[in-house]
Design an enzyme around this catalytic site. Structure first.
Site, PDB file in Angstrom:
ATOM      1  N   CYS A 111     -14.861 -27.870 -36.849  1.00 17.37           N
ATOM      2  CA  CYS A 111     -13.699 -28.489 -37.288  1.00 17.37           C
ATOM      3  C   CYS A 111     -13.720 -30.086 -37.460  1.00 17.37           C
ATOM      4  O   CYS A 111     -14.499 -30.459 -36.818  1.00 17.37           O
ATOM      5  CB  CYS A 111     -12.169 -27.967 -36.965  1.00 17.37           C
ATOM      6  SG  CYS A 111     -12.024 -28.736 -35.351  1.00 17.37           S
TER       7      CYS A 111
ATOM      8  N   HIS B 291      -2.886 -33.147 -30.264  1.00 16.72           N
ATOM      9  CA  HIS B 291      -3.634 -33.631 -29.389  1.00 16.72           C
ATOM     10  C   HIS B 291      -4.303 -35.064 -29.931  1.00 16.72           C
ATOM     11  O   HIS B 291      -4.394 -35.300 -31.029  1.00 16.72           O
ATOM     12  CB  HIS B 291      -4.676 -32.621 -29.174  1.00 16.72           C
ATOM     13  CG  HIS B 291      -5.291 -32.228 -29.960  1.00 16.72           C
ATOM     14  ND1 HIS B 291      -4.989 -30.758 -30.566  1.00 16.72           N
ATOM     15  CD2 HIS B 291      -6.711 -32.502 -30.678  1.00 16.72           C
ATOM     16  CE1 HIS B 291      -5.840 -30.612 -31.625  1.00 16.72           C
ATOM     17  NE2 HIS B 291      -6.743 -31.437 -31.569  1.00 16.72           N
TER      18      HIS B 291
END
Length: 694
Positions: free
Chosen positions: A185, A68
């Site tokens: 993350c 992405h």
């Protein structure tokens, strides 16, 4: 839900294609997405996707990958689905990928990609769905599969999870969570939500009461309250990046794991909570210093990868220093401009003879005088946290010559009790910041480690700030002596390089460096060298003039190219290209970055050649400047030291004229390279079209 992002037009069956790795797949995928008008520039999209993969793999297990990007090159939100034949994606489970969901969202639009990943993560945690989805063969098959399992997921959503998802505090303060968690993350997208869904699914399967906070690109969601932390059996921090740990201080049984471990083995992570294998973070002392020691992790206060962290620490220190350089330098420049009428007769008092000019010069001097201490302090801060600020700042002041110990450079005689008239400058700042950080680590890890618990509370507010800074200052006081000589040597080197026969070479090197990475480490090194030359020689220098003039060339070259030949750029790029006139004249090299990112080869060549020519001409014209920033607005501070040009007024006038000549010539050369390349590309395409029609 997320289905509107899916379309049959963007479903590709590529099982007949052979990809040796994910990079080869991404190259071809970006090419197709550009043809489908999903992205503007395949190379920029490929770079964005590769940078995301470099942080942590998007291969999420079950033979699926979710690459992405959120980039300005994305024209509209999309999810492209690719059915492939076993692509090596370096996935979490080390399995080859059979189905790829490639997600793209424009830079200035919302977080649709987050919704897709979050919702899809919930489906992936259903074993039956995870087993079936890699084997789908058509777009309709994918939609039907999603529909059936979304209905199942909604129907089976447990009440306990609804309670756990509430952000308000529990009404019964004695009710405990089995565990609470935070997931984060590096990009705040896929693994953040995958870890959340994995932990929540595990809790549902085992009838556990949990609450999971996510720290993603859309900020903190489902935030844990103090009551949540006080009413839980354990805290799981599934994080791949640094987060603020302050609110967890004083809480026991804190288990720190990666998002990957939370996704793959939530049972193992929960077992650590049950067995109370977590640790106590910090302490709950009432001392404010103890409560505010966030981000000073065990890794930071150690020598682990210390040598690797030095480079980033120096760049961090430079970034904190630059505002002082710009503010102080521009105020000093304003002082010279106000006092311009006295340029011919003020001598060394130029810039301070007029009372108003003196006010600006004095204030600018205060800021400029802090650049060495600030650099030293924030190098130490970057290495060991806020404990490094005090000793770093003190040794920085010593480096700047604000303490006792004077040296006669010629005879070598040292007077230990006399106020210093010499300094070690940036050499002292860098070495002093490193020394301060090293001594902080030594104290924390080896000296005060075994202090009684009763004394731990005052360690960070008394022992380290007082005794640690005293030891650091005393050591550096002696070590600073060779650094003073090193700084003196640099000053002499710069004086030699300012000579007519060497100045063009100096200008060439600085010009190339300034135009190489436009705000990156090489550019910053050249700019800081120019600032160092001002600080070392206390007058205008060729190095500073070369840095400023060369740094103006890249954006000006782009603006001129757009003015002469609009076809060099896309229609939507033209407003930004014209804005480069202002960027360039203001010495904001970063205005050229979007154009370099899109056309790296030709733009880098144009920038380097233009910058090199400008640097050589600056040196050949013996141009100097006293201001470290300001672009064309401080041109009145330019001078030329060419032989035959005497008198302050004439030197300034000739300096401005020669600087404009150097800037115009080099900018037009840069623009000419851009235009020439565009003409060659058009000619080549025309020739190919003619051959095809023939």
């Amino acid at each position: 839900m997320f289905k509107p992002l899916l379309s049959a037009e963007l479903f590709f069956n590529w099982t007949a294609k052979d990809f040796k790795d994910k990079t080869s797949f991404l190259k071809q995928a970006c090419r197709v997405l550009q043809d489908k008008n999903c992205i503007k520039e395949e190379q920029i999209a490929l770079t964005a996707l590769k940078e995301r993969e470099a942080q942590i793999t998007t291969g999420i297990m079950s033979k699926l990958a979710l690459p992405h990007m959120q980039s300005a090159t994305v024209l509209k939100p999309f999810v492209a689905v690719f059915k492939v034949n076993n692509v090596d994606w370096q996935s979490l489970d080390n399995q080859p990928v059979k189905l790829i969901f490639l997600i793209g969202v424009p830079k200035d639009q919302g977080n649709l990609h987050l919704e897709f990943i979050s919702q899809f993560s919930k489906l992936m945690l259903q074993d039956e769905f995870a087993n079936k989805v890699p084997n789908i063969r058509s777009f309709n098959g994918l939609i039907n599969l999603i529909d059936s399992f979304q209905q199942t997921a909604v129907a089976s959503q447990p009440v306990v999870n609804e309670a756990a998802a509430q952000t308000e505090e529990p009404k019964d303060t004695n009710t405990q969570y089995d565990f609470v968690a935070v997931t984060a993350c590096p990009t705040g997208i896929a693994h953040t939500f995958m870890a959340k869904e994995a932990l929540e699914k595990f809790a549902r399967d085992h009838n556990l009461k949990v609450k999971v906070e996510t720290q993603g690109t859309d900020g903190i969601q489902n935030q844990l309250t103090e009551s949540d932390l006080n009413n839980t059996k354990g805290i799981i921090l599934a994080c791949d990046r640094l987060i603020d740990l302050t609110r967890f201080y004083g809480h026991a049984n804190v288990v720190e794991v990666s998002t990957t471990k939370a996704i793959k083995t939530p049972q193992t992570v929960y077992d650590q909570v049950v067995k109370k294998e977590g640790k106590l973070l910090g302490n709950k002392s009432s001392d404010s210093a103890s409560q505010t020691e966030l981000k000073e992790t065990t890794e930071q206060l150690s020598f682990k990868d210390f040598h690797k962290r030095i480079y980033r620490a120096i760049l961090s220190g430079v970034s904190y220093m630059l505002p002082f350089v710009v503010f102080g330098g521009i105020l000093i420049a304003i002082a010279f401009l106000i006092d311009i009428n006295n340029a011919g007769n003020a001598g060394k008092q130029f810039g301070s003879k007029d009372p108003i000019a003196n006010w600006f010069k004095t204030l600018g001097g205060l800021s400029f005088g802090l650049i060495v201490p600030i650099l030293s302090a924030y190098i130490a801060f970057a290495l060991v946290g806020r404990q490094g600020l005090l000793p770093g700042f003190i040794v920085g002041l010593i480096s700047a010559g604000k303490f006792l110990l004077n040296i006669d450079i010629v005879t070598g005689k040292i007077d230990w009790a006399t106020e210093s008239k010499v300094s070690s400058g940036f050499f002292g700042a860098i070495f002093g910041g490193l020394l301060a950080a090293v001594l902080i680590i030594v104290q924390q890890r080896y000296i005060y480690r075994k202090l009684p618990q009763a004394l731990q509370g005052i360690k960070n507010i008394l022992f380290i700030p007082l005794l640690g800074t005293l030891v650091t200052a005393a050591l550096f006081w002696v070590i600073n002596i060779p650094l003073i000589y090193l700084n003196y040597g640099l000053s002499k080197f710069l004086q030699i390089m300012d000579k007519p026969y060497l100045a063009p070479l100096l200008g060439l090197v600085i010009g190339l460096m300034m135009c190489f990475d436009l705000g990156g480490p090489v550019n910053k090194a050249a700019y800081v060298f120019g600032v160092v030359s001002l600080e070392s020689q206390n007058s205008g220098t060729v190095a500073m003039a070369s840095a400023i003039l060369s740094g103006m060339v890249p954006p000006l070259g782009i603006a001129i190219a757009a003015t002469i030949r609009k076809q060099c750029f896309d229609k939507e790029e033209l407003p930004a290209a014209y804005a480069c006139y202002v960027m360039g004249l203001s010495f904001i090299s970063e205005g050229a970055i979007p154009f370099v990112a899109k056309r790296p080869k030709i733009m880098l060549a144009a920038n380097l050649i233009g910058g090199a020519v400008c640097g050589v001409l600056t040196g050949a014209f013996a141009l100097t400047i006293r201001a470290p920033h300001g672009g064309v607005f401080v041109f009145a501070l330019l001078k030329t030291n060419l032989e035959g040009i005497a008198g302050n007024t004439l030197q300034i006038g000739a300096g401005v004229g020669l600087a404009l000549l150097a800037l115009i010539v080099s900018s037009f050369i840069s623009a000419g390279i851009i235009i020439g390349h565009n003409l060659l590309v058009v000619r080549k395409k025309t020739k190919q079209l003619v051959n095809t029609n023939a």
